[in-house]
Each structure stands twice: as structure tokens, then as C-alpha cells.
Design a protein around this motif. Sequence first.
Motif, PDB file in Angstrom:
ATOM      1  N   UNK A   1      17.428  12.649   7.749  1.00  0.00           N
ATOM      2  CA  UNK A   1      16.701  13.054   6.547  1.00  0.00           C
ATOM      3  C   UNK A   1      16.617  11.893   5.559  1.00  0.00           C
ATOM      4  N   UNK A   2      17.718  11.175   5.373  1.00  0.00           N
ATOM      5  CA  UNK A   2      17.718  10.025   4.471  1.00  0.00           C
ATOM      6  C   UNK A   2      16.762   8.947   4.964  1.00  0.00           C
ATOM      7  N   UNK A   3      16.731   8.721   6.273  1.00  0.00           N
ATOM      8  CA  UNK A   3      15.847   7.714   6.850  1.00  0.00           C
ATOM      9  C   UNK A   3      14.382   8.075   6.634  1.00  0.00           C
ATOM     10  N   UNK A   4      14.033   9.329   6.903  1.00  0.00           N
ATOM     11  CA  UNK A   4      12.642   9.763   6.728  1.00  0.00           C
ATOM     12  C   UNK A   4      12.252   9.709   5.255  1.00  0.00           C
ATOM     13  N   UNK A   5      13.139  10.129   4.374  1.00  0.00           N
ATOM     14  CA  UNK A   5      12.848  10.087   2.938  1.00  0.00           C
ATOM     15  C   UNK A   5      12.653   8.649   2.459  1.00  0.00           C
ATOM     16  N   UNK A   6      13.478   7.727   2.942  1.00  0.00           N
ATOM     17  CA  UNK A   6      13.328   6.324   2.557  1.00  0.00           C
ATOM     18  C   UNK A   6      12.015   5.756   3.079  1.00  0.00           C
ATOM     19  N   UNK A   7      11.639   6.115   4.316  1.00  0.00           N
ATOM     20  CA  UNK A   7      10.364   5.619   4.855  1.00  0.00           C
ATOM     21  C   UNK A   7       9.160   6.186   4.109  1.00  0.00           C
ATOM     22  N   UNK A   8       9.209   7.472   3.766  1.00  0.00           N
ATOM     23  CA  UNK A   8       8.102   8.082   3.026  1.00  0.00           C
ATOM     24  C   UNK A   8       7.980   7.450   1.642  1.00  0.00           C
ATOM     25  N   UNK A   9       9.089   7.258   0.959  1.00  0.00           N
ATOM     26  CA  UNK A   9       9.060   6.630  -0.360  1.00  0.00           C
ATOM     27  C   UNK A   9       8.532   5.198  -0.271  1.00  0.00           C
ATOM     28  N   UNK A  10       8.965   4.472   0.751  1.00  0.00           N
ATOM     29  CA  UNK A  10       8.477   3.108   0.939  1.00  0.00           C
ATOM     30  C   UNK A  10       6.980   3.101   1.210  1.00  0.00           C
ATOM     31  N   UNK A  11       6.513   4.024   2.049  1.00  0.00           N
ATOM     32  CA  UNK A  11       5.086   4.106   2.361  1.00  0.00           C
ATOM     33  C   UNK A  11       4.241   4.453   1.148  1.00  0.00           C
ATOM     34  N   UNK A  12       4.693   5.418   0.361  1.00  0.00           N
ATOM     35  CA  UNK A  12       3.943   5.794  -0.845  1.00  0.00           C
ATOM     36  C   UNK A  12       3.903   4.631  -1.828  1.00  0.00           C
ATOM     37  N   UNK A  13       5.012   3.955  -1.995  1.00  0.00           N
ATOM     38  CA  UNK A  13       5.036   2.788  -2.897  1.00  0.00           C
ATOM     39  C   UNK A  13       4.105   1.684  -2.431  1.00  0.00           C
ATOM     40  N   UNK A  14       4.062   1.431  -1.120  1.00  0.00           N
ATOM     41  CA  UNK A  14       3.166   0.400  -0.600  1.00  0.00           C
ATOM     42  C   UNK A  14       1.700   0.782  -0.768  1.00  0.00           C
ATOM     43  N   UNK A  15       1.369   2.048  -0.527  1.00  0.00           N
ATOM     44  CA  UNK A  15      -0.017   2.500  -0.677  1.00  0.00           C
ATOM     45  C   UNK A  15      -0.467   2.372  -2.130  1.00  0.00           C
ATOM     46  N   UNK A  16       0.392   2.758  -3.055  1.00  0.00           N
ATOM     47  CA  UNK A  16       0.040   2.648  -4.477  1.00  0.00           C
ATOM     48  C   UNK A  16      -0.154   1.192  -4.861  1.00  0.00           C
TER      49      UNK A  16
ATOM     50  N   UNK B   1      -2.559   2.239 -14.773  1.00  0.00           N
ATOM     51  CA  UNK B   1      -1.187   1.818 -15.045  1.00  0.00           C
ATOM     52  C   UNK B   1      -0.284   3.027 -15.266  1.00  0.00           C
ATOM     53  N   UNK B   2      -0.780   4.032 -15.958  1.00  0.00           N
ATOM     54  CA  UNK B   2       0.012   5.248 -16.175  1.00  0.00           C
ATOM     55  C   UNK B   2       0.265   5.979 -14.853  1.00  0.00           C
ATOM     56  N   UNK B   3      -0.762   6.102 -14.025  1.00  0.00           N
ATOM     57  CA  UNK B   3      -0.595   6.761 -12.723  1.00  0.00           C
ATOM     58  C   UNK B   3       0.387   5.981 -11.852  1.00  0.00           C
ATOM     59  N   UNK B   4       0.254   4.662 -11.860  1.00  0.00           N
ATOM     60  CA  UNK B   4       1.154   3.827 -11.066  1.00  0.00           C
ATOM     61  C   UNK B   4       2.599   3.948 -11.544  1.00  0.00           C
ATOM     62  N   UNK B   5       2.790   4.054 -12.849  1.00  0.00           N
ATOM     63  CA  UNK B   5       4.146   4.203 -13.389  1.00  0.00           C
ATOM     64  C   UNK B   5       4.750   5.558 -13.011  1.00  0.00           C
ATOM     65  N   UNK B   6       3.962   6.613 -13.101  1.00  0.00           N
ATOM     66  CA  UNK B   6       4.469   7.950 -12.743  1.00  0.00           C
ATOM     67  C   UNK B   6       4.807   8.008 -11.257  1.00  0.00           C
ATOM     68  N   UNK B   7       3.920   7.509 -10.419  1.00  0.00           N
ATOM     69  CA  UNK B   7       4.198   7.513  -8.977  1.00  0.00           C
ATOM     70  C   UNK B   7       5.392   6.609  -8.668  1.00  0.00           C
ATOM     71  N   UNK B   8       5.488   5.493  -9.371  1.00  0.00           N
ATOM     72  CA  UNK B   8       6.642   4.610  -9.189  1.00  0.00           C
ATOM     73  C   UNK B   8       7.949   5.287  -9.570  1.00  0.00           C
ATOM     74  N   UNK B   9       7.914   6.132 -10.589  1.00  0.00           N
ATOM     75  CA  UNK B   9       9.111   6.893 -10.962  1.00  0.00           C
ATOM     76  C   UNK B   9       9.518   7.861  -9.872  1.00  0.00           C
ATOM     77  N   UNK B  10       8.534   8.546  -9.275  1.00  0.00           N
ATOM     78  CA  UNK B  10       8.842   9.449  -8.169  1.00  0.00           C
ATOM     79  C   UNK B  10       9.368   8.690  -6.953  1.00  0.00           C
ATOM     80  N   UNK B  11       8.804   7.534  -6.698  1.00  0.00           N
ATOM     81  CA  UNK B  11       9.276   6.710  -5.584  1.00  0.00           C
ATOM     82  C   UNK B  11      10.711   6.260  -5.832  1.00  0.00           C
ATOM     83  N   UNK B  12      11.016   5.893  -7.077  1.00  0.00           N
ATOM     84  CA  UNK B  12      12.378   5.485  -7.415  1.00  0.00           C
ATOM     85  C   UNK B  12      13.358   6.645  -7.225  1.00  0.00           C
ATOM     86  N   UNK B  13      12.976   7.845  -7.660  1.00  0.00           N
ATOM     87  CA  UNK B  13      13.837   9.015  -7.470  1.00  0.00           C
ATOM     88  C   UNK B  13      14.027   9.349  -5.984  1.00  0.00           C
ATOM     89  N   UNK B  14      12.963   9.234  -5.209  1.00  0.00           N
ATOM     90  CA  UNK B  14      13.070   9.491  -3.767  1.00  0.00           C
ATOM     91  C   UNK B  14      13.975   8.455  -3.103  1.00  0.00           C
TER      92      UNK B  14
END
Length: 135
Positions: A41-56, A73-86
Motif C-alpha cells: 500500500x505504501x509503495x502504490x501510494x508513493x508511486x501515485x503521488x509521484x505520478x501526480x506530481x510529475x504530471x502537474x 499557480x494556485x492549482x499547482x500549489x493545492x495539488x502539490x499540498x495533496x502530493x506532499x500529504x500522500x
Amino acid sequence: MTDPQQYPAQPQNPGYPQGQPYPQYAAQPSTRPSGGSLGRIAFVLALVALGVGLVVNLFAPLFYASIGYDVADAISTVIGGFVLLANAAALVLGLIAIRRTPPHLLAAIAIGIAGASIAVRLASWVSNLFFYIGF
């Protein structure tokens, strides 16, 4: 007279008929839960977060050109916050999974991906903060 060195044959398994082995008992279950599923689960979550961050990050220039810099910039910051939490969640799950019984491979990979992603995200935010302040 019989030789005193010779003794009558004694049964090998007293109480059991000849040719039958001792009864088999089930092995005791491990007291610690396995870390395999939590590490996965940790591995999949890390890969999904990495993928979302790269796409953004890849589509950020398109967002700047199409919807404007402030909104992108606001959208990128919000998505970046979710990526950081993930990534933080993947790091914590990986550390919990590493403390459990093996397998540890996916948990260790998740710790590496999440840790590196957190470090890069925080360094990016600090450099952007310096840019906004004007140093």
C-alpha cells in the motif's frame, strides 16, 4: 547361558504402534503481523503521488498559457499540498511496514520514493518562497 551384553529389543516409540510417527502439531503463528500488504500500500501510494506530481509539473506551462499564471499557480500549489500529504502518508506506512515481519522490499522502496519526493517538494517550495520575497 545368554550373554549379559544383549538386551531384548525395546520399542522405538513406546505407546505408538510400530511404523507410525509421532503426531504432528501445527506451527505457532507469528505474533507480529506481516508487513507485506502495508508495504505494498505504501509503495502504490508513493508511486501515485509521484505520478501526480510529475504530471502537474509537466503540464504547468500549458496551464500558465491557457488559464493564467495566478490560477495555474494556485492549482499547482493545492495539488502539490495533496502530493506532499500522500508522500508523508506513504513514508509513515512504509516505516510501519519495515518494522513488521518480512517482506520489506516494497516498504523500503516506498520509503525511498516518498522521502525523496518530500525533500524535493519542500526544496521547491523554499526556492519559490525566496523568489516571491525577492532575495
